[in-house]
Design an enzyme around this catalytic site. Structure first.
Site, PDB file in Angstrom:
ATOM      1  N   HIS A 125      12.264  11.251   2.062  1.00 42.29           N
ATOM      2  CA  HIS A 125      10.710  11.849   2.314  1.00 42.29           C
ATOM      3  C   HIS A 125      10.055  11.143   3.189  1.00 42.29           C
ATOM      4  CE1 HIS A 125      10.945   8.977  -1.287  1.00 42.29           C
ATOM      5  NE2 HIS A 125       9.903   8.420  -0.752  1.00 42.29           N
ATOM      6  N   HIS A 157       6.142   9.870   4.222  1.00 44.57           N
ATOM      7  CA  HIS A 157       4.828   9.923   3.654  1.00 44.57           C
ATOM      8  C   HIS A 157       4.048  10.274   5.174  1.00 44.57           C
ATOM      9  CE1 HIS A 157       5.517   7.506   0.112  1.00 44.57           C
ATOM     10  NE2 HIS A 157       6.716   7.182   0.668  1.00 44.57           N
TER      11      HIS A 157
HETATM   12  P1  DGP Z   1       8.852   5.548  -1.994  1.00 45.87           P
HETATM   13  O1  DGP Z   1      10.288   5.958  -2.429  1.00 45.87           O
HETATM   14  O2  DGP Z   1       8.719   4.177  -1.897  1.00 45.87           O
HETATM   15  O3  DGP Z   1       8.682   6.092  -0.485  1.00 45.87           O
HETATM   16  O4  DGP Z   1       7.628   6.053  -2.739  1.00 45.87           O
HETATM   17  C1  DGP Z   1       7.997   7.024  -3.524  1.00 45.87           C
HETATM   18  C2  DGP Z   1       6.418   7.664  -3.873  1.00 45.87           C
HETATM   19  O5  DGP Z   1       6.418   8.951  -4.711  1.00 45.87           O
HETATM   20  C3  DGP Z   1       5.287   6.964  -4.234  1.00 45.87           C
HETATM   21  O6  DGP Z   1       4.310   7.132  -3.182  1.00 45.87           O
HETATM   22  C4  DGP Z   1       4.746   7.736  -5.547  1.00 45.87           C
HETATM   23  C5  DGP Z   1       5.463   9.108  -5.470  1.00 45.87           C
HETATM   24  N1  DGP Z   1       5.912   9.742  -6.427  1.00 45.87           N
HETATM   25  C6  DGP Z   1       6.548   9.131  -7.611  1.00 45.87           C
HETATM   26  N2  DGP Z   1       6.930  10.003  -8.543  1.00 45.87           N
HETATM   27  C7  DGP Z   1       6.405  11.162  -8.047  1.00 45.87           C
HETATM   28  C8  DGP Z   1       6.320  12.345  -8.782  1.00 45.87           C
HETATM   29  O7  DGP Z   1       6.761  12.618  -9.900  1.00 45.87           O
HETATM   30  N3  DGP Z   1       5.420  13.324  -8.173  1.00 45.87           N
HETATM   31  C9  DGP Z   1       4.988  13.095  -6.922  1.00 45.87           C
HETATM   32  N4  DGP Z   1       4.086  14.144  -6.446  1.00 45.87           N
HETATM   33  N5  DGP Z   1       4.841  11.932  -6.364  1.00 45.87           N
HETATM   34  C10 DGP Z   1       5.683  11.045  -6.954  1.00 45.87           C
END
Ligand code: DGP
Length: 141
Positions: free
Chosen positions: A103, A105
């Site tokens: 993903h 950001h």
């Molecule tokens: P990273 O793998 O470090 O890029 O972080 C994962 C990101 O995903 C973090 O900013 C929080 C977000 N996140 C975690 N769980 C969920 C979820 O269930 N739904 C959504 N929309 N975002 C989530």
């Protein structure tokens, strides 16, 4: 390197097994709001292909995700009156990755306003709904 786990939380969102606040979808990519936004409009852009991160994704799928990230960045400027955009992408735990489906950001930024610390604040569903609608409108406008 570990292999892709189809039961990661973003795979479940892509399959519609868990809810999200969708911002954009096409045949190869999907974008929804981060539930712990570091700034209003913080969006995650994913390939639909089952890639763990930049280390295993097919180059064409990666290129498409980046094209969509650009569209979301431009829409974020319009939707939130932002002055800039921060784009981040993490790979493996050592690289800061927490959820193991690739993903990107995309975070609209206002001049002088620092990012909230990562995972420091869970946004209200009503606010996420409003922000997703604003971004979707800016994408179609
Ligand atoms: P990273 O793998 O470090 O890029 O972080 C994962 C990101 O995903 C973090 O900013 C929080 C977000 N996140 C975690 N769980 C969920 C979820 O269930 N739904 C959504 N929309 N975002 C989530």
């Amino acid at each position: 390197m570990p292999t892709y786990d189809p039961n990661n939380i973003f795979a479940k969102i892509l399959r519609g097994e868990l809810p999200c606040h969708k911002v954009y979808e096409d045949d190869k990519a999907f974008a929804f709001l981060d539930i712990m936004p570091r700034a209003p409009g913080h969006t995650l852009v994913l390939p639909k292909a089952p890639a763990r991160n930049i280390l295993d994704i097919a180059p064409d799928d990666l290129a498409h995700v980046i094209k969509v990230a650009q569209k979301i960045a431009q829409a974020g400027i319009r939707a939130f009156g932002a002055d800039g955009v921060t784009v981040q992408q993490f790979n493996e735990g050592a690289g800061g990755q927490v959820v193991f489906h690739l993903h990107v950001h995309v975070i609209p930024r206002k001049e002088g306003l620092p990012l909230k610390p990562p995972a420091s604040f869970k946004e209200e569903p009503d606010m996420l709904k409003e922000h997703a609608a604003k971004l979707a409108a800016a994408l179609s406008g």
